[in-house]
Design a protein around this motif. Structure first.
Motif, PDB file in Angstrom:
ATOM      1  N   ARG A  41       0.829  -1.207   0.000  1.00 54.47           N
ATOM      2  CA  ARG A  41       0.000   0.000   0.000  1.00 54.47           C
ATOM      3  C   ARG A  41       0.863   1.257   0.000  1.00 54.47           C
ATOM      4  NH1 ARG A  41      -2.320   1.048   4.146  1.00 54.47           N
ATOM      5  NH2 ARG A  41      -1.941  -0.666   5.599  1.00 54.47           N
ATOM      6  N   ALA A  45       0.940   3.752  -3.501  1.00 58.65           N
ATOM      7  CA  ALA A  45       0.451   5.126  -3.380  1.00 58.65           C
ATOM      8  C   ALA A  45       1.448   6.161  -3.891  1.00 58.65           C
ATOM      9  CB  ALA A  45       0.103   5.422  -1.915  1.00 58.65           C
ATOM     10  N   HIS A 107       5.008   6.363   5.262  1.00 63.54           N
ATOM     11  CA  HIS A 107       4.814   7.169   4.062  1.00 63.54           C
ATOM     12  C   HIS A 107       5.801   8.338   4.016  1.00 63.54           C
ATOM     13  CE1 HIS A 107       2.940  10.444   1.736  1.00 63.54           C
ATOM     14  NE2 HIS A 107       2.412   9.494   0.988  1.00 63.54           N
TER      15      HIS A 107
END
Length: 199
Positions: A41, A45, A107
């Motif tokens: 994920r 992204a 992230h």
């Protein structure tokens, strides 16, 4: 020659044998989710296209079968097999290469790597917090890195870190503990306790 940077694709390395862990590291769950899916994920992204790097015997594995795959086309030589296979498949792409066993990666850390990317060098990488050397398994490998990796492969040298040491790179400061990996049952237990304390 175009000044446009190569498109950035993602490659999640999941083809390791996990010998020290004695079970598939990609399937280990942290915070209730297999770490392969969590890493996927993050990668998906932030890149134009993303793939999971697998050995041929892993293609139909339940965890990996539903994701876009690049199957190793090299012998079992470790991470270099995945990187070279991806570069062969999409030679005009830069690759954000990521190990699947980084439970603390987030992230913001990947964003920092991407924002610092220099497409005119071979790779943009973080320094290891353990020894200060380039960390090859959370790094952006530009298309121009392929020639050296391929030459080293033909010479019988399969260590991506040593390839980076020989390359033109941007070396970023170590991102704290974000790249700490987990290789043994004992390290896994310690990581579980660490994550619980952060929850």
């Amino acid at each position: 020659m175009s000044n446009t940077p190569a498109p950035l694709y993602g490659l999640l390395l999941s083809g390791g044998a996990s010998q020290r862990m004695r079970q598939d590291k990609a399937a280990l769950a942290y915070r209730g989710e297999p770490q392969l899916l969590r890493a996927w994920r993050l990668l998906e992204a932030l890149t134009e296209r993303a793939f999971v790097s697998v050995r041929d015997s892993q293609r139909e594995d339940a965890l990996r079968a539903g994701l876009p795959q690049i199957v190793d086309s090299y012998d079992a030589i470790g991470p270099a097999a995945g990187i070279l296979s991806a570069q062969d498949r999409h030679p005009d792409a830069a690759w954000l290469v990521l190990a699947c066993d980084l439970p603390l990666l987030d992230h913001d850390t990947l964003r920092r790597l991407i924002d610092a990317r220099d497409p005119l060098v071979d790779a943009t990488v973080f320094a290891s917090s353990h020894d200060g050397l380039p960390e090859p398994l959370c790094a952006i490998w530009e298309p121009r890195s392929h020639a050296l990796l391929r030459q080293r492969y033909e010479d019988g040298s399969y260590c991506p870190r040593k390839a980076l040491i020989q390359s033109s790179i941007v070396l970023l400061p170590a991102p704290g503990d974000a790249l700490d990996n987990v290789n043994t049952p004992e390290e896994r237990q310690a990581m579980q306790q660490r994550l619980e304390s952060l929850a």
